[in-house]
Design an enzyme around this catalytic site. Structure first.
Site, PDB file in Angstrom:
ATOM      1  N   ASP A 154      -6.326  -1.476  -5.033  1.00 32.13           N
ATOM      2  CA  ASP A 154      -7.443  -1.568  -3.750  1.00 32.13           C
ATOM      3  C   ASP A 154      -9.335  -0.203  -4.470  1.00 32.13           C
ATOM      4  O   ASP A 154     -10.124  -0.758  -4.353  1.00 32.13           O
ATOM      5  CB  ASP A 154      -7.707  -0.981  -2.606  1.00 32.13           C
ATOM      6  CG  ASP A 154      -6.060  -1.689  -1.794  1.00 32.13           C
ATOM      7  OD1 ASP A 154      -6.913  -2.708  -2.043  1.00 32.13           O
ATOM      8  OD2 ASP A 154      -5.382  -1.610  -1.545  1.00 32.13           O
ATOM      9  N   ASP A 168       0.572  -1.217  -0.384  1.00 36.42           N
ATOM     10  CA  ASP A 168       0.017   0.065  -0.381  1.00 36.42           C
ATOM     11  C   ASP A 168       0.985   1.601   0.119  1.00 36.42           C
ATOM     12  O   ASP A 168       2.312   1.344   0.479  1.00 36.42           O
ATOM     13  CB  ASP A 168      -0.558   0.139   1.229  1.00 36.42           C
ATOM     14  CG  ASP A 168      -2.367  -0.904   1.151  1.00 36.42           C
ATOM     15  OD1 ASP A 168      -2.335  -1.132   0.062  1.00 36.42           O
ATOM     16  OD2 ASP A 168      -2.626  -1.809   2.448  1.00 36.42           O
TER      17      ASP A 168
END
Length: 161
Positions: free
Chosen positions: A136, A118
């Site tokens: 995502d 991330d």
């Protein structure tokens, strides 16, 4: 495979490629945990998320890696079936392709790193949204479009919606 499905599978592949390129750039140019502030509300970071959305089950001890991988494959199988059913439409296969691409992009990370990379971090003052990535974003936008489509009355839907 239906010819109409090719463009939607190509979109899913594009999401995977964009996701993996951006993650590779972060892994190559950041130290784990590094934060680079770009604006007063947005940072680039490098974190690993062994869990799911919002770090759900991140501290579960490792079994979650395989659980989320199997879950992603199962969901992609179901989405592939839905894609075949809705391939002539526009909105639903677009949304499905985003979710599939995102899910598979994160699966690649689970195999490569044991966790998901991330790197996008938004915040207001000291209140931070959990870091996320391109995959995502595809999953979120695709899921929102699928939900939104459910609220469109079926009588107003056409084959092109």
């Amino acid at each position: 495979m239906l010819p109409e499905m090719r463009k939607w599978l190509a979109l899913a592949l594009l999401i995977i490629v964009l996701d993996q390129i951006t993650k590779a750039l972060v892994v190559a140019n950041f130290q784990l945990g590094e934060v680079r502030t770009l604006t007063s509300f947005f940072d680039l970071v490098f974190v690993f998320n062994p869990g799911a959305a919002f770090s759900f089950l991140a501290d579960a001890g490792g079994w979650q890696r395989w659980f989320f991988t199997a879950l992603a494959f199962a969901i992609c199988g179901w989405l592939f079936f839905l894609l075949r059913h809705h391939a002539q439409e526009r909105l639903m296969p677009f949304a499905i392709a985003l979710v599939m691409g995102g899910a598979l992009g994160n699966v690649i990370d689970r195999f490569a790193y044991g966790a998901v990379v991330d790197f996008l971090s938004f915040h207001i003052d000291k209140y931070y949204w959990p870091a996320f990535n391109v995959a995502d974003s595809g999953i979120t936008v695709g899921a929102m479009l699928i939900i939104w489509r459910q609220f469109v009355p079926s009588s107003s839907r056409s084959q092109s919606t």
